[in-house]
Enzyme design. Sequence first.
Site, PDB file in Angstrom:
ATOM      1  N   GLU A  85       0.816  -1.218   0.000  1.00 13.22           N
ATOM      2  CA  GLU A  85       0.000   0.000   0.000  1.00 13.22           C
ATOM      3  C   GLU A  85       0.849   1.266   0.000  1.00 13.22           C
ATOM      4  O   GLU A  85       0.437   2.290  -0.562  1.00 13.22           O
ATOM      5  CB  GLU A  85      -0.949   0.004   1.210  1.00 13.22           C
ATOM      6  CG  GLU A  85      -2.087  -1.010   1.120  1.00 13.22           C
ATOM      7  CD  GLU A  85      -1.729  -2.367   1.693  1.00 13.22           C
ATOM      8  OE1 GLU A  85      -2.618  -3.236   1.771  1.00 13.22           O
ATOM      9  OE2 GLU A  85      -0.528  -2.567   2.057  1.00 13.22           O
ATOM     10  N   PHE A 147     -11.525  -7.217  13.978  1.00 10.08           N
ATOM     11  CA  PHE A 147     -10.436  -7.643  13.108  1.00 10.08           C
ATOM     12  C   PHE A 147     -10.144  -6.582  12.052  1.00 10.08           C
ATOM     13  O   PHE A 147     -11.048  -6.091  11.378  1.00 10.08           O
ATOM     14  CB  PHE A 147     -10.807  -8.975  12.428  1.00 10.08           C
ATOM     15  CG  PHE A 147      -9.769  -9.470  11.464  1.00 10.08           C
ATOM     16  CD1 PHE A 147      -8.529  -9.899  11.903  1.00 10.08           C
ATOM     17  CD2 PHE A 147     -10.042  -9.512  10.102  1.00 10.08           C
ATOM     18  CE1 PHE A 147      -7.567 -10.356  11.016  1.00 10.08           C
ATOM     19  CE2 PHE A 147      -9.086  -9.970   9.204  1.00 10.08           C
ATOM     20  CZ  PHE A 147      -7.848 -10.389   9.660  1.00 10.08           C
ATOM     21  N   GLN A 148      -8.893  -6.223  11.916  1.00 11.30           N
ATOM     22  CA  GLN A 148      -8.420  -5.217  10.966  1.00 11.30           C
ATOM     23  C   GLN A 148      -9.164  -3.892  11.116  1.00 11.30           C
ATOM     24  O   GLN A 148      -9.457  -3.209  10.132  1.00 11.30           O
ATOM     25  CB  GLN A 148      -8.516  -5.743   9.528  1.00 11.30           C
ATOM     26  CG  GLN A 148      -7.523  -6.868   9.252  1.00 11.30           C
ATOM     27  CD  GLN A 148      -7.392  -7.224   7.792  1.00 11.30           C
ATOM     28  OE1 GLN A 148      -8.302  -6.991   7.006  1.00 11.30           O
ATOM     29  NE2 GLN A 148      -6.261  -7.808   7.417  1.00 11.30           N
ATOM     30  N   MET A 513      24.281   8.738   3.060  1.00 12.48           N
ATOM     31  CA  MET A 513      24.214  10.016   3.755  1.00 12.48           C
ATOM     32  C   MET A 513      24.492   9.850   5.246  1.00 12.48           C
ATOM     33  O   MET A 513      25.136  10.704   5.864  1.00 12.48           O
ATOM     34  CB  MET A 513      22.855  10.675   3.534  1.00 12.48           C
ATOM     35  CG  MET A 513      22.792  12.115   4.029  1.00 12.48           C
ATOM     36  SD  MET A 513      23.930  13.228   3.165  1.00 12.48           S
ATOM     37  CE  MET A 513      22.937  13.688   1.747  1.00 12.48           C
TER      38      MET A 513
END
Length: 617
Positions: A85, A147-148, A513
Site C-alpha cells: 500500500e 479484526f483489521q 548520507m
Amino acid sequence: MTSASPRQVPANQQHRSPKPGPPAAPKPAPPAATPIRVTGASALVRSLEAVGCEIVFGIPGGTIMPAYDALLDSAVLRHVLVRHEQGAGHAATGYAQATGNVGVCMATSGPGATNLVTALADAYMDSVSVVAITGQQSRALIGTDAFQEADICGITMPITKHNVLVTDPADIPRAVAEAFHLAATGRPGPVLVDIPKDVLQESTVFSWPPELRLPGYRPTTRPHGKQILQAARLITTAQRPVLYIGGGVIKARATAELRELVELTGVPVVTTLMARGAFPDSHPLHLGMPGMHGTVAAVAAMQRADLLIALGTRFDDRVTGKVASFAPDAKVVHADIDPAEISKNRTADVPIVGDCKEIITELISAVRAERDSVGTADLSAWIRQTSGWQTTYPLGYDWPADGSLSPQYVIERIGAIAGPDAIYTAGVGQHQMWAAQFIHYEKPATWINSGGLGTMGFAVPAAMGAKFGRPDTVVWAIDGDGCFQMTNQELATCAIEGAPIKVAVINNGNLGMVRQWQNLFYAERYSHTDLGTHKHRIPDFVLLAEALGGVGLRCEAKDDVDATISRAMEITDRPVVVDFVVGKDAQVWPMVAAGTGNDQIMAARGIRPLFDDEDQR
C-alpha cells in the site's frame, strides 16, 4: 466530517476566483441526473468516474472488497494492483506530480490503511493532491477492536488536509466530490475518505452532481493590490534582490509567468529542491539550488541579498540553516497560497496570500508601471558578483582515489543522455542530492522527489505513477541501494501492468548520507551503515531485477557508463535496473551542517567563510 489540518485556510478569507486547474482533458460523461438505486460501492465508482479519475493504485482486502467488485463494472477506471500500500500512495503522488491531476490510492482497513500513512505524510509535507479511499469495519463493529480495525481518520488527522468517515451511503458522492475539490484547490494536499464495509454494501439513491458543503473553506487566490504595489516598489529599488522560488510555483503552473518576471526585472533566481525545473538551469540568471546542499552561488546570494522575493516556498530549515543568521540584511516579500506559512519561520515585510500564477501576473504589471514611472535600480554590480560566485565555486566532484566509479559522474551522464524531457524521480540521501545537483532541469514536472518528509523508498513507486500518468515519457528512478531495497517489489507491478521505468541503483554498499555524517561528525564511527551490497552482493540487483520481471544490467567502470545507459534507454517493453557499483566514500558537497548558519557552508577542503575580502571585492 473530520477536519484534519492545522494548516486549514481561515474561513474569513474570501474566495475571489478559482485556482487554475490542470489542462482540460476528456472526461467521462457524468451519471444521469435522474436518481437511481445502486450500492454504496457502485456510488463510489460512479463518483470517481464523474470527477475525472483515470487510474487507481491499490490492493483489495476484506472491508474494501465491495468497492473492488464494483470496479469490475467500470469501463473508465484503470486499477493498478501494487505490491504494497505504501507503493500505492507514492505512485499516486508520482502520478499527481507528473500530470497535475489528483492521484488516487485505495486500501482496505487496518494494516492496509496504516500502510498508507507514510505516503500520506509525504504528500502532506510536499503539498501533493492525493485522495486515499480506505475501507473500514462495519458500523456496528467500529470501536470494538474488531479484526483489521484502525481509526485511520484519527491516525491521519495531522497528515491530511482533510479526512472523513462516511457513515451513510447517500453521502458517498458528496464525500468524493469534496475530497477532490479540497485536494486540488488552495494549497494542495492529501484527503482521506474512509468508508465502512456495510456502507459500501448498502443500497442508496445516487445522483450527480452533489452539493458541496464546505462553508469554512474559501482559499484566497487573488492577491491584495496594495501588497502587490508594495512588493513592486521593493523589487524596483532593491540593490541586491533574489527571487527565491519554491514548489508552489510549479503547482500553480506559473513557470511561464516566472520567466517573464525574471526577464523583466533581471533579478537572479534560486530554485529549491521542490522547485527544480521551475526555471531553466541554462538561464544565465539561475544561480541553482539553495540550502544545505545547494550551490555556493545560491547560498551566498541569499546571504548577501537586501531583498528576498519568496514565491511558493516556506523557508524550510534545509534552506535557511540557522534562521537567526539567514539573509540578515534582506527584507522579505513572501507570497504563498497558504496564509499559515506567511511569517511562520521568517517575518515577512510584505505578506501576500494568493495563487502564485495570479501573484506573479499582477507583479509583472505592477513592476512595469513602477519602472515606467520612477525607473529601476542598476543591478549590474550585483549580477557581476553573483556570476563571480558561480565561476569561482562551480559544482564539481573528485573521482574516488581507489579507481572506483564516481556516483556523480553516473548521474550526470544519465541526465545528459536521457535529456531534459525525461522525468527523474529520486529516493532520499546522497543520490537525491546528486540528482538535484548534476542533472540539468529545464522544464517543470520533470523532477519528482520526497522533499519535506525525506522518505526512503520513494523513487520506484513514484516513477511507476509518473510513467502511468505520462506513458510516452522516459522515466528514470535515481535510487540508492538502501532506498531500493525498501520498495523494489513494485518492479513486479511495473512489469505486469506495463510501466517500463528505468532504475539507476547508485550502489555504494552503504547508507551513504548516514555514513557521510558519521564521517564528518561522529569520528568515522561507522555504526551499522554497511548494507553488504558490495562485500556480499546481497542482494544481487541484476538477478533481483530479472526475478521481478525486468532486465538487470551492471556497470562498474567509467568507460562502460554511456553504453550501459544507452542500452537501458533502448529497452522499452519492461522495467530496467542498472546496478552502478560506485565508490563508498563519495560525499555530497557543498554542505551546510545542521544547526549552523549558511555562512559556514563547507566545501570538500573544509569550512571556509563565504565572505572573505576577495568575495567582498
